[in-house]
Scaffold this active site. Structure first.
Site, PDB file in Angstrom:
ATOM      1  N   ASP A 189      27.034  13.505 -21.487  1.00  0.00           N
ATOM      2  CA  ASP A 189      25.693  12.789 -22.785  1.00  0.00           C
ATOM      3  C   ASP A 189      25.215  12.310 -23.535  1.00  0.00           C
ATOM      4  OD1 ASP A 189      25.434  14.554 -20.575  1.00  0.00           O
ATOM      5  OD2 ASP A 189      24.667  16.362 -21.170  1.00  0.00           O
ATOM      6  N   GLU A 209      22.877  10.421 -26.144  1.00  0.00           N
ATOM      7  CA  GLU A 209      21.615  10.771 -26.304  1.00  0.00           C
ATOM      8  C   GLU A 209      21.337   9.556 -27.630  1.00  0.00           C
ATOM      9  OE1 GLU A 209      20.101  14.605 -25.653  1.00  0.00           O
ATOM     10  OE2 GLU A 209      21.398  14.953 -24.375  1.00  0.00           O
ATOM     11  N   TYR A 230      12.717  17.543 -17.564  1.00  0.00           N
ATOM     12  CA  TYR A 230      11.865  18.012 -18.766  1.00  0.00           C
ATOM     13  C   TYR A 230      11.414  17.733 -19.994  1.00  0.00           C
ATOM     14  CZ  TYR A 230      17.066  18.653 -18.778  1.00  0.00           C
ATOM     15  OH  TYR A 230      18.205  19.190 -18.882  1.00  0.00           O
TER      16      TYR A 230
END
Length: 441
Positions: free
Chosen positions: A200, A202, A277
């Site tokens: 993940d 980011e 999202y």
């Protein structure tokens, strides 16, 4: 049944091409029941401090309807390794594997003993898997707050090998540290908890938290990092006679997508978890009110940024960039964003200005569902919200989540992913809705 498809002919062609492509190695067939589609749920390390536990994943019925539980998160050190620590904002080994769990809180009703080397969430994950043979657990590395040093870890061949090796030793082989001479930890103490790794980061190339290390070559180095994870995981998998999972969480924003070599990365991973999202939210405190994660674009969208954005558009972006549909998992939010001081307008508060944020601007589904107001479901654009005359909440209802899962199934995607399980209600209503949508009528 009306198939929930409004993507272009290019999408249909890409789906067919992806189904014809040679599949990647898959995990060995499970005994007991097989669930259609991947169902990935994030379990947060810190959830225990607000009363959520692995046992609640079991008692809510979530566990029996999931295929993968992503444990969030593992951190990356300044020297480019995976590690465990007890330091605020750095690591929580206490929650991970040191905290004694009582019989009342334990998945199997058996309390931890003082002498056992593995306690905490990790031991409960192992028990959760034992009770649900279809379920695998994956360690997720990074996230918004812990992606600071990914760029350093991925910077060159030596650093990539070092980083990947450290993560495999710590989480896959389970060689946990005995911090301060504690009984918990030791060589192999955590063996068998995790079945793979989820990255993940980011984000490669920037756009993440302030202070993250960023390099122009992050995108290329990310590809090479994923290739190194694939090599080392496959080597360990051959020793263990099993397939070890490698997945990643990838962004919705077009600019962040373009920083990645997504087609090349797709060759290394079992699937990509699309973060479909956060199209709009609490960072737009004065509005206009808008959707967190609408399925289809609305030409009437009033947003100055991310105008007309949608789940379907993000899926199309990845398909257009060469990622097979079968390597994409559709992300869904179990939370929503709220504004206050919102006039009704023509659409029950949608696309209206606000005076500020409602209750901090962000709440889990299990709280939004009990707030006053009328729930509006926009079938045309695949969106839902709640409005009480002043407060506007954009969130996904069970009805909408079932439709999103159906969209994933009918468009040949690998499955669905949810952030995060502790935001569901005690009955696991949102996971049940996803399960419904992934099954054939």
């Amino acid at each position: 049944m009306r198939i929930p498809r409004r993507t272009s002919a290019v999408l249909a062609a890409t789906v067919l091409a992806s189904l014809a492509a040679a599949p990647i190695a898959q995990a060995e067939p499970q005994e007991h029941h097989r669930l259609p589609g991947q169902r990935v749920g994030y379990f947060t390390q810190w959830g225990i401090y607000s009363g959520f536990s692995a046992k609640k994943v079991q008692t809510s019925g979530q566990a029996s309807r999931l295929t993968v539980l992503n444990y969030a998160f593992g951190n990356v050190s300044a020297d480019g390794t995976c590690f465990e620590a007890n330091a605020a904002g750095v690591g929580d080994a206490w929650a991970d594997f040191q905290r004694p769990v009582s019989a009342e809180e334990s998945v199997d009703g058996v309390a931890d003993t003082a002498a056992q080397p593995l306690k905490g969430n990790f031991n409960q994950l192992r028990k959760l898997k034992a009770a649900n043979p279809q379920l695998k657990a994956v360690i997720s590395l990074g996230g918004w707050s812990w992606s600071k040093y990914f760029s350093d870890a991925a910077a060159n061949d030596a650093s990539r090998k070092k980083f990947v090796s450290s993560c495999i030793e710590l989480y896959l082989k389970g060689d946990l540290p005995q911090l301060g001479g504690a009984v918990e930890g030791g060589a192999g103490a955590g063996a068998g908890v995790f079945d793979g790794v989820d990255i993940d980061w980011e984000y490669p190339g920037g756009g993440g938290d302030a202070g993250n290390v960023v390099r122009p070559e992050d995108g290329r180095n990310y590809t090479l990092l994923m290739q190194e994870f694939r090599r080392q995981l496959d080597a360990l998998g051959r020793q263990q006679h099993k397939h070890l999972l490698l997945t990643d969480a990838v962004p919705s924003g077009e600019g962040k997508q373009q920083q990645l070599e997504v087609r090349k990365v797709a060759r290394s991973v079992d699937w990509m978890n699309l973060m479909t999202y956060d199209f709009h939210g609490s960072w737009e405190a004065q509005g206009p009110t808008d959707h967190n994660a609408n399925l289809y674009s609305d030409p009437a969208d009033a947003a100055p940024d991310n105008k007309g954005y949608s789940v379907d558009r993000v899926v199309q972006d990845y398909l257009d960039r060469g990622v097979p549909a079968s390597r994409l998992v559709l992300g869904v939010p179990f939370y929503g964003y709220g504004w206050t001081g919102v006039p009704a307008g023509a659409k029950s508060g949608l696309y209206q200005p606000a005076t500020g944020l409602a209750q901090g601007g962000n709440l889990p589904y299990n709280q939004i569902k009990d707030l006053p107001g009328t729930v509006v479901y926009d079938r045309e654009h695949g969106a839902s919200w709640k409005y009480d005359g002043s407060n506007f909440w954009s969130f996904d209802t069970p009805q909408l989540l079932a439709r999103k899962a159906e969209y994933a199934r009918c468009n040949g995607l690998a499955g669905v992913m949810a952030w995060a399980l502790d935001n569901d209600d005690a009955q696991g209503s949102l996971v049940k809705a996803l399960d419904k949508g992934l099954r054939e009528d």
